[in-house]
Design a protein around this motif. Structure first.
Motif, mmCIF file in Angstrom:
data_model
loop_
_atom_site.group_PDB
_atom_site.id
_atom_site.type_symbol
_atom_site.label_atom_id
_atom_site.label_comp_id
_atom_site.label_asym_id
_atom_site.label_seq_id
_atom_site.Cartn_x
_atom_site.Cartn_y
_atom_site.Cartn_z
ATOM 1 N N ASP A 21 0.814 -1.210 0.000
ATOM 2 C CA ASP A 21 0.000 0.000 0.000
ATOM 3 C C ASP A 21 0.852 1.266 0.000
ATOM 4 O O ASP A 21 0.332 2.367 -0.238
ATOM 5 C CB ASP A 21 -0.953 0.015 1.197
ATOM 6 C CG ASP A 21 -0.210 0.001 2.527
ATOM 7 O OD1 ASP A 21 0.713 -0.818 2.685
ATOM 8 O OD2 ASP A 21 -0.559 0.806 3.409
ATOM 9 N N LYS A 22 2.165 1.114 0.255
ATOM 10 C CA LYS A 22 3.077 2.253 0.233
ATOM 11 C C LYS A 22 3.955 2.271 -1.012
ATOM 12 O O LYS A 22 4.842 3.116 -1.135
ATOM 13 C CB LYS A 22 3.967 2.247 1.485
ATOM 14 C CG LYS A 22 3.198 2.365 2.800
ATOM 15 C CD LYS A 22 2.431 3.672 2.884
ATOM 16 C CE LYS A 22 1.717 3.802 4.224
ATOM 17 N NZ LYS A 22 0.887 5.040 4.288
ATOM 18 N N ASN A 78 3.313 8.405 -3.858
ATOM 19 C CA ASN A 78 2.308 7.502 -3.292
ATOM 20 C C ASN A 78 1.131 8.229 -2.649
ATOM 21 O O ASN A 78 -0.029 7.859 -2.892
ATOM 22 C CB ASN A 78 2.945 6.538 -2.303
ATOM 23 C CG ASN A 78 1.924 5.698 -1.558
ATOM 24 O OD1 ASN A 78 1.392 6.117 -0.528
ATOM 25 N ND2 ASN A 78 1.627 4.512 -2.070
ATOM 26 N N ALA A 124 -2.214 6.901 -4.187
ATOM 27 C CA ALA A 124 -2.692 5.735 -3.446
ATOM 28 C C ALA A 124 -4.195 5.536 -3.635
ATOM 29 O O ALA A 124 -4.991 6.439 -3.380
ATOM 30 C CB ALA A 124 -2.358 5.891 -1.966
#
Length: 363
Positions: free
Chosen positions: A142-143, A312, A316
């Protein structure tokens, strides 16, 4: 030898200044702009909307979606198969403002016809980026982020996009710029400019907020996801992000440290942008080549770069975590053994070149 029926091609790019049956048009530089255009066409056919990164009135980048015909500004009633994809082309409407005959990575226009003027629809910078990059591969998924390297010419495209908004309002633009332009007499004078950076940021923000509903797609930013730092493609490996011209400003504005004792690439991008806008208010045309005589402390080969840790937070979303186009679908985008013409010099080329199972035909 390829037969006429098996000419290598890319999905949707039948009308183009590149002949994809020739190996010369599958080199690393060509492929990195051609494949993203084909990916956009493929997503348009599947009715999968690219993620559109825009800026709101509070200077925050948010995620929307955009249909591919809207992305390319193709008029209603014109099919995407009936437009022309010109790579490294001149977006002629910008010649009205910039005397340098500015080129774009991708120009979308009507199919050239003898005796008729081309109709220009849109222009774009193209950034094909890998996910994760070297700054994020050791983080949780997720990063993960991708590095974006922004060319100096992208700042010029951004400037001309803004100039178009003030075509009949030069005095209005000059008034907004006045807190900066009334002080700067020499745009190469670092000592004068440094303390003005906060003011310059405010000036640019005012220009953007006054035109917040007029931002336009500028950068096509496809991401291709690998399994960690390896070159092996993830099962869900491709998606397309689009940065509006206003959102692009956040990449350098939010990286500016106003307490620094010198002008870095991020603050220089801001200086370049406001300089070009100022030149428009005092001239009929700008000469964008002048920014290359304003290097300050850096080379002018690029405007700036931001790594995956910085991109990000902007990007994201579910589409970054699980891209919507699978590795098997690459065989629907690269057609008729086009992969055999690739030179595996870069990671994405190599990932496709060696993933022969993508192109295996079922009996």
């Amino acid at each position: 030898m390829m037969t006429e029926e098996r000419k290598a091609s890319l999905f949707g790019l039948k009308n183009s200044n590149r002949d994809f049956s020739s190996k010369d048009n599958w080199g690393k530089n060509q492929f990195n702009s051609s494949f993203p255009a084909a990916l956009a066409c493929y997503m348009g056919k599947k009715v999968v909307k690219p993620v559109y990164l825009k800026m709101d009135s509070q200077y925050v980048v948010y995620k929307d979606y955009i249909e591919v015909p809207e992305l390319f500004k193709i008029p209603a009633g014109v099919d995407i198969s009936d437009v022309y994809f010109e790579f490294e082309g001149i977006y002629k409407p910008h010649n009205k403002y910039d005397e340098t005959l500015l080129r774009s990575d991708l120009v979308i226009k009507s199919i050239p016809t003898d005796g008729l003027e081309d109709t220009y629809f849109s222009h774009h910078e193209v950034k094909l980026t890998t996910l994760p990059d070297s700054a994020t591969f050791n983080k949780t998924e997720d990063k993960f982020g991708c590095e974006i390297v922004v060319r100096s010419v992208t700042i010029v495209h951004l400037a001309v996009n803004l100039i178009e908004l003030y075509e009949n309002k030069k005095k209005d633009l000059a008034a907004i710029l006045n807190p900066v332009t009334s002080i700067i007499s020499d745009w190469n004078d670092e000592k004068t400019i440094l303390p003005l950076l906060p003011t310059m940021i405010n000036v640019l923000n005012e220009i953007l907020t006054q035109n917040i509903d007029k931002q336009s797609p500028l950068i096509l930013n496809p991401i291709w996801k690998t399994n960690g730092k390896s070159s092996a493609l993830a099962d869900n490996c491709l998606d397309l992000f689009v940065w509006s011209d206003f959102a692009v400003t956040r990449l350098f504005i939010n990286s500016i440290n106003t307490s620094k004792k010198s002008i870095d690439r991020y603050s220089r991008s801001l200086v370049w942008l406001l300089y070009l806008l100022h030149q428009y208010t005092i001239r009929d045309k700008i000469n964008s080549s002048e920014i290359y005589t304003m290097p300050f402390n850096s080379q002018t080969d690029k405007a700036f770069a931001v790594n995956g840790s910085k991109t990000n937070p902007y990007m994201a979303c579910d589409e970054l975590l699980n891209p919507r186009i699978t590795r098997e679908e690459i065989g629907n985008i690269i057609l008729n053994d086009g992969q055999l013409l690739l030179s595996p010099e870069r990671r994405f080329d190599a990932a496709i070149y060696y993933a022969s199972d993508i192109f295996e035909q079922e009996e």
